[in-house]
Each structure stands twice: as structure tokens, then as C-alpha cells.
Design a protein around this motif. Structure first.
Motif, PDB file in Angstrom:
ATOM      1  N   LEU A 177       0.829  -1.203   0.000  1.00  0.00           N
ATOM      2  CA  LEU A 177       0.000   0.000   0.000  1.00  0.00           C
ATOM      3  C   LEU A 177       0.865   1.255   0.000  1.00  0.00           C
ATOM      4  O   LEU A 177       0.520   2.247  -0.649  1.00  0.00           O
ATOM      5  N   PHE A 191     -10.498  -5.079   6.046  1.00  0.00           N
ATOM      6  CA  PHE A 191      -9.995  -4.045   5.152  1.00  0.00           C
ATOM      7  C   PHE A 191     -11.102  -3.573   4.217  1.00  0.00           C
ATOM      8  O   PHE A 191     -12.027  -4.314   3.910  1.00  0.00           O
ATOM      9  N   ARG A 192     -10.971  -2.329   3.795  1.00  0.00           N
ATOM     10  CA  ARG A 192     -11.931  -1.782   2.833  1.00  0.00           C
ATOM     11  C   ARG A 192     -11.695  -2.460   1.490  1.00  0.00           C
ATOM     12  O   ARG A 192     -10.567  -2.616   1.037  1.00  0.00           O
ATOM     13  N   ARG A 193     -12.774  -2.828   0.824  1.00  0.00           N
ATOM     14  CA  ARG A 193     -12.688  -3.559  -0.442  1.00  0.00           C
ATOM     15  C   ARG A 193     -12.955  -2.641  -1.622  1.00  0.00           C
ATOM     16  O   ARG A 193     -13.528  -1.571  -1.471  1.00  0.00           O
ATOM     17  N   ILE A 202      -8.879  -7.385  -0.631  1.00  0.00           N
ATOM     18  CA  ILE A 202      -9.216  -5.985  -0.902  1.00  0.00           C
ATOM     19  C   ILE A 202      -9.817  -5.859  -2.294  1.00  0.00           C
ATOM     20  O   ILE A 202     -10.811  -5.153  -2.487  1.00  0.00           O
ATOM     21  N   VAL A 247      -9.325   4.071  -0.783  1.00  0.00           N
ATOM     22  CA  VAL A 247      -9.177   2.682  -0.335  1.00  0.00           C
ATOM     23  C   VAL A 247      -7.743   2.422   0.125  1.00  0.00           C
ATOM     24  O   VAL A 247      -7.510   1.792   1.160  1.00  0.00           O
ATOM     25  N   LEU A 264      -3.040  -7.451  -2.995  1.00  0.00           N
ATOM     26  CA  LEU A 264      -4.363  -6.898  -2.701  1.00  0.00           C
ATOM     27  C   LEU A 264      -5.458  -7.962  -2.803  1.00  0.00           C
ATOM     28  O   LEU A 264      -6.391  -7.980  -1.999  1.00  0.00           O
ATOM     29  N   SER A 303      -3.626  -1.183   8.367  1.00  0.00           N
ATOM     30  CA  SER A 303      -2.505  -2.139   8.396  1.00  0.00           C
ATOM     31  C   SER A 303      -1.283  -1.604   9.134  1.00  0.00           C
ATOM     32  O   SER A 303      -0.436  -2.393   9.566  1.00  0.00           O
ATOM     33  N   ASN A 358      -6.823   1.577   4.051  1.00  0.00           N
ATOM     34  CA  ASN A 358      -6.198   0.293   4.350  1.00  0.00           C
ATOM     35  C   ASN A 358      -4.791   0.465   4.902  1.00  0.00           C
ATOM     36  O   ASN A 358      -4.332  -0.363   5.697  1.00  0.00           O
TER      37      ASN A 358
END
Length: 128
Positions: A13, A97-99, A123, A34, A118, A42, A38
Motif C-alpha cells: 500500500l 480491510f476496505r474492499r 481488498i 481505499v 491486494l 494495516s 487500508n
């Protein structure tokens, strides 16, 4: 998710975030959102991993200068250190986590390795 996977995700990320700064038009606001969210989720896992890794080096290694610790491959403690590192790496973390859907990444300049990380983290999800 294993802790080591969360650490790898955090690093990935970070790479994507840096790329979005150098070529901002290639990343939609949604992709940036996103990635940012994330990273926030993380980061604590990456920080915990690093702190515990350093603690293990101090426990099993030897001081090699002021505030510098190492563990040498020939150390009699190496096997135990590696065993503890494996336990640490394999410990589970529970983070949602945001997808993002595949279609929302249509032109994002992601590498195959980044996409793989990812996807593994759940994700990137298939289009509905």
C-alpha cells in the motif's frame, strides 16, 4: 490473515501511495481512498511486527555497538530465534480491510505483484 501478510500488505500500500503521488491522474479518488484507509488499518500491524522482531533480536542476539543488535547465522540461538520469528509471522490478525471491485481499478497502474497482494488480502473483489 497472518501478521506477515499484513506487513507485506502495508508495504505494498505504501508503494501504491507513492506511485499515486508521482502520477496522480492515474489513480481515481476512490482508489486513493481505499489505499489510504487500508494503510491506516494495516499500519499498527506493521509497527507491532517490527517492535516484536527487534525484541526477539535483542533476546536472542548480541549487542554489536551502541543500540545495535544482531543475530549471526552461526549463533547457537539462531534456531530458536527462527522458530520464534515463524510463530510471530504466522500469528493471526483480524482486520476488516476496505474492499474495491476490480472494475474500479480499471486503469490504475498496479503491478502484478501489487494486484496479487491486494487480492490475497481480500481488498480486490470480483465484479458483481
Amino acid at each position: 490473515m497472518k501478521l506477515i501478510s499484513a506487513v507485506i500488505l502495508n508495504q505494498t500500500l505504501g508503494q501504491i501511495s507513492a506511485a499515486s503521488e508521482s502520477t496522480p491522474r492515474d489513480f481515481t479518488v476512490l482508489v486513493k481512498l481505499v489505499v489510504a484507509e487500508n494503510m491506516r488499518l494495516s499500519n499498527p500491524h506493521a509497527q507491532d511486527y517490527e517492535k516484536l522482531r527487534v525484541d526477539l533480536i535483542k533476546q536472542y542476539g548480541e549487542e554489536d555497538g551502541p543500540e545495535k543488535w544482531t543475530i549471526k547465522p552461526e549463533s547457537p540461538n539462531m534456531a530458536e530465534f527462527m522458530s520464534e520469528m515463524k510463530k510471530l509471522s504466522d500469528s493471526e490478525v483480524n482486520t476488516k480491510f476496505r474492499r474495491i471491485y476490480e472494475k474500479e481499478l480499471k486503469d490504475a497502474p498496479l503491478t502484478i505483484a501489487q494486484i496479487s497482494v491486494l487480492q490475497e488480502a481480500g481488498i480486490i473483489v470480483p465484479n458483481e
